[in-house]
Write a protein that holds these residues in place. Structure first.
Motif, PDB file in Angstrom:
ATOM      1  N   ASP A   1       0.833  -1.199   0.000  1.00  0.00           N
ATOM      2  CA  ASP A   1       0.000   0.000   0.000  1.00  0.00           C
ATOM      3  C   ASP A   1       0.870   1.253   0.000  1.00  0.00           C
ATOM      4  O   ASP A   1       0.596   2.210  -0.728  1.00  0.00           O
ATOM      5  N   THR A   2       1.927   1.253   0.794  1.00  0.00           N
ATOM      6  CA  THR A   2       2.858   2.391   0.822  1.00  0.00           C
ATOM      7  C   THR A   2       3.496   2.590  -0.550  1.00  0.00           C
ATOM      8  O   THR A   2       3.591   3.714  -1.046  1.00  0.00           O
ATOM      9  N   ARG A  58       0.979   4.106  -2.911  1.00  0.00           N
ATOM     10  CA  ARG A  58       0.812   5.553  -2.652  1.00  0.00           C
ATOM     11  C   ARG A  58       1.977   6.337  -3.232  1.00  0.00           C
ATOM     12  O   ARG A  58       1.788   7.424  -3.785  1.00  0.00           O
ATOM     13  N   ARG A  86       2.227   9.476  -6.252  1.00  0.00           N
ATOM     14  CA  ARG A  86       2.727  10.806  -5.875  1.00  0.00           C
ATOM     15  C   ARG A  86       3.621  11.399  -6.947  1.00  0.00           C
ATOM     16  O   ARG A  86       4.450  10.712  -7.523  1.00  0.00           O
TER      17      ARG A  86
END
Length: 145
Positions: free
Chosen positions: A8-9, A12, A16
């Motif tokens: 998940d990190t 993300r 970005r």
């Protein structure tokens, strides 16, 4: 953190934008064309007799193995990229681009995948023998030198 949380990190980070200058946000460092994030860390080893270090190495190795397998399930088999020569070249004054120069100071190799238009990097890093082991991930548009 779990492997799902690590993924998940990474997702993300993929969404970005890259900053125009260097930014540090908690355990994340970003710059033009890259993001690096610390996903997990062990304790430090200043007062360790060796047994705690072995346990920590086993733990971070298991996390690393699970994450690299999960990423391989998404983007295929990784390339293993050795960084030892990059560190030497950087110390000799060659302009090694980030994030590769920073990574070469923390680890001797990384697993890399081509994830769309970016490189996804996963590694276990350490700044020095008594400092914590770090599970790191990164995304960059900068090709490995």
């Amino acid at each position: 953190m779990t492997t799902a949380e690590h993924l998940d990190t990474i997702d993300r980070l993929r969404a970005r934008e890259f900053p125009t200058g260097t930014e540090v946000l908690g355990e994340q460092r970003s710059g033009p064309g890259y993001h690096l994030v610390q996903l997990s860390r062990t304790r430090d080893f200043w007062d360790d007799d060796g047994s705690g270090r072995r346990e920590a190495e086993d733990q971070i190795s298991a996390e690393y193995g699970a994450l690299t397998q999960a990423v391989a399930d998404r983007w295929g088999e990784p390339q293993v990229f050795a960084l030892g020569s990059l560190l030497a070249r950087g110390l000799d004054g060659e302009g090694i681009p980030e994030p590769w120069l920073e990574l070469s100071g923390m680890t001797d190799h990384v697993h890399v995948w081509r994830a769309g238009d970016r490189w996804l990097v996963v590694c276990v890093a350490q700044w020095g023998g008594e400092l914590p082991l770090l599970l790191m991930a990164g995304l960059t548009v900068v090709d490995p030198p």
